[in-house]
Motif scaffolding. Sequence first.
Motif, PDB file in Angstrom:
ATOM      1  N   LEU A 153      -3.549   2.206 -15.328  1.00 59.63           N
ATOM      2  CA  LEU A 153      -4.681   1.447 -15.854  1.00 59.63           C
ATOM      3  C   LEU A 153      -4.246   0.480 -16.955  1.00 59.63           C
ATOM      4  O   LEU A 153      -4.750  -0.641 -17.034  1.00 59.63           O
ATOM      5  N   ALA A 154      -3.299   0.890 -17.775  1.00 60.92           N
ATOM      6  CA  ALA A 154      -2.771  -0.010 -18.808  1.00 60.92           C
ATOM      7  C   ALA A 154      -2.117  -1.223 -18.168  1.00 60.92           C
ATOM      8  O   ALA A 154      -2.299  -2.362 -18.622  1.00 60.92           O
ATOM      9  N   ALA A 155      -1.374  -1.001 -17.106  1.00 61.17           N
ATOM     10  CA  ALA A 155      -0.710  -2.110 -16.416  1.00 61.17           C
ATOM     11  C   ALA A 155      -1.728  -3.037 -15.760  1.00 61.17           C
ATOM     12  O   ALA A 155      -1.589  -4.259 -15.814  1.00 61.17           O
ATOM     13  N   VAL A 156      -2.757  -2.467 -15.149  1.00 57.39           N
ATOM     14  CA  VAL A 156      -3.791  -3.285 -14.506  1.00 57.39           C
ATOM     15  C   VAL A 156      -4.529  -4.109 -15.567  1.00 57.39           C
ATOM     16  O   VAL A 156      -4.751  -5.301 -15.395  1.00 57.39           O
ATOM     17  N   ARG A 157      -4.880  -3.459 -16.661  1.00 57.19           N
ATOM     18  CA  ARG A 157      -5.644  -4.152 -17.707  1.00 57.19           C
ATOM     19  C   ARG A 157      -4.860  -5.293 -18.347  1.00 57.19           C
ATOM     20  O   ARG A 157      -5.445  -6.262 -18.802  1.00 57.19           O
ATOM     21  N   THR A 158      -3.560  -5.178 -18.400  1.00 52.45           N
ATOM     22  CA  THR A 158      -2.750  -6.225 -19.025  1.00 52.45           C
ATOM     23  C   THR A 158      -2.190  -7.215 -18.012  1.00 52.45           C
ATOM     24  O   THR A 158      -1.511  -8.159 -18.402  1.00 52.45           O
ATOM     25  N   GLY A 159      -2.458  -7.004 -16.727  1.00 48.80           N
ATOM     26  CA  GLY A 159      -1.985  -7.924 -15.702  1.00 48.80           C
ATOM     27  C   GLY A 159      -0.513  -7.773 -15.365  1.00 48.80           C
ATOM     28  O   GLY A 159       0.063  -8.610 -14.684  1.00 48.80           O
ATOM     29  N   ARG A 160       0.114  -6.693 -15.808  1.00 45.35           N
ATOM     30  CA  ARG A 160       1.546  -6.520 -15.598  1.00 45.35           C
ATOM     31  C   ARG A 160       1.900  -6.087 -14.181  1.00 45.35           C
ATOM     32  O   ARG A 160       3.059  -6.094 -13.816  1.00 45.35           O
ATOM     33  N   LEU A 161       0.917  -5.721 -13.382  1.00 41.88           N
ATOM     34  CA  LEU A 161       1.244  -5.172 -12.071  1.00 41.88           C
ATOM     35  C   LEU A 161       1.522  -6.205 -11.002  1.00 41.88           C
ATOM     36  O   LEU A 161       1.927  -5.848  -9.918  1.00 41.88           O
ATOM     37  N   ARG A 162       1.327  -7.472 -11.282  1.00 46.49           N
ATOM     38  CA  ARG A 162       1.611  -8.445 -10.232  1.00 46.49           C
ATOM     39  C   ARG A 162       3.068  -8.361  -9.816  1.00 46.49           C
ATOM     40  O   ARG A 162       3.427  -8.743  -8.724  1.00 46.49           O
ATOM     41  N   ARG A 163       3.919  -7.831 -10.669  1.00 46.67           N
ATOM     42  CA  ARG A 163       5.341  -7.728 -10.343  1.00 46.67           C
ATOM     43  C   ARG A 163       5.577  -6.888  -9.091  1.00 46.67           C
ATOM     44  O   ARG A 163       6.510  -7.130  -8.355  1.00 46.67           O
ATOM     45  N   TRP A 164       4.766  -5.884  -8.854  1.00 47.03           N
ATOM     46  CA  TRP A 164       4.997  -5.015  -7.694  1.00 47.03           C
ATOM     47  C   TRP A 164       4.961  -5.820  -6.409  1.00 47.03           C
ATOM     48  O   TRP A 164       5.880  -5.758  -5.602  1.00 47.03           O
ATOM     49  N   ALA A 165       3.908  -6.554  -6.192  1.00 43.75           N
ATOM     50  CA  ALA A 165       3.791  -7.332  -4.961  1.00 43.75           C
ATOM     51  C   ALA A 165       4.823  -8.449  -4.938  1.00 43.75           C
ATOM     52  O   ALA A 165       5.406  -8.744  -3.900  1.00 43.75           O
ATOM     53  N   VAL A 166       5.050  -9.039  -6.091  1.00 41.47           N
ATOM     54  CA  VAL A 166       5.987 -10.149  -6.182  1.00 41.47           C
ATOM     55  C   VAL A 166       7.389  -9.719  -5.777  1.00 41.47           C
ATOM     56  O   VAL A 166       8.034 -10.336  -4.937  1.00 41.47           O
ATOM     57  N   VAL A 167       7.868  -8.660  -6.374  1.00 46.45           N
ATOM     58  CA  VAL A 167       9.243  -8.240  -6.104  1.00 46.45           C
ATOM     59  C   VAL A 167       9.378  -7.724  -4.680  1.00 46.45           C
ATOM     60  O   VAL A 167      10.354  -8.018  -3.990  1.00 46.45           O
ATOM     61  N   THR A 168       8.395  -6.986  -4.219  1.00 45.76           N
ATOM     62  CA  THR A 168       8.463  -6.474  -2.857  1.00 45.76           C
ATOM     63  C   THR A 168       8.493  -7.620  -1.856  1.00 45.76           C
ATOM     64  O   THR A 168       9.274  -7.603  -0.906  1.00 45.76           O
ATOM     65  N   SER A 169       7.688  -8.643  -2.096  1.00 43.44           N
ATOM     66  CA  SER A 169       7.669  -9.767  -1.165  1.00 43.44           C
ATOM     67  C   SER A 169       8.921 -10.625  -1.295  1.00 43.44           C
ATOM     68  O   SER A 169       9.283 -11.338  -0.375  1.00 43.44           O
ATOM     69  N   ALA A 170       9.591 -10.532  -2.432  1.00 38.03           N
ATOM     70  CA  ALA A 170      10.759 -11.376  -2.675  1.00 38.03           C
ATOM     71  C   ALA A 170      11.990 -10.910  -1.935  1.00 38.03           C
ATOM     72  O   ALA A 170      12.910 -11.673  -1.720  1.00 38.03           O
TER      73      ALA A 170
END
Length: 169
Positions: A81-98
Amino acid sequence: MRRDELLDAAEEILCDQGSAALTLSAVADRAGVSKGGLLYHFSSKEALIKGMVERLIEDFDQLMADQPDGTYTERYLGATLAAVRTGRLRRWAVVTSASGNLFLLAPLREAMARWHREGLEAEPDPVTSQIVRLACEGLWDLASHDPELNTESDLRTLESRLRALLAPA
């Protein structure tokens, strides 16, 4: 130019333009440095992707460490929830797609296995704990694709329900 700023630039390119646009030249341009400046920190595209993977693992491990006492799953929920609230989770999709490179994704797979297995046997109800951890995965995924989907009120409601599931009967 700091390493994190270069990683941020790479993530921005991936979010804005997709993995096909991720080149060392594009990252250097986005970060406002020479390609040589980028190469000082990352000798190849693979090294850059590896850096993004390592950083996201370190970030989530730190979020876990920052959580108050509780079961592992309660801390996992709080970190998510801390990661979602701060927007830090976009890295998961980004790195996986990269990266289609399984070698580069191996550390992420190992971290995911650790996050989902650690402490499970010590939980009051391991199956419920696993369900909550999987719900966190769904929240991560949705937040990666649509950060505006859940309002703060929605997140508080989800957190309350998930914590209630974890409460001893």
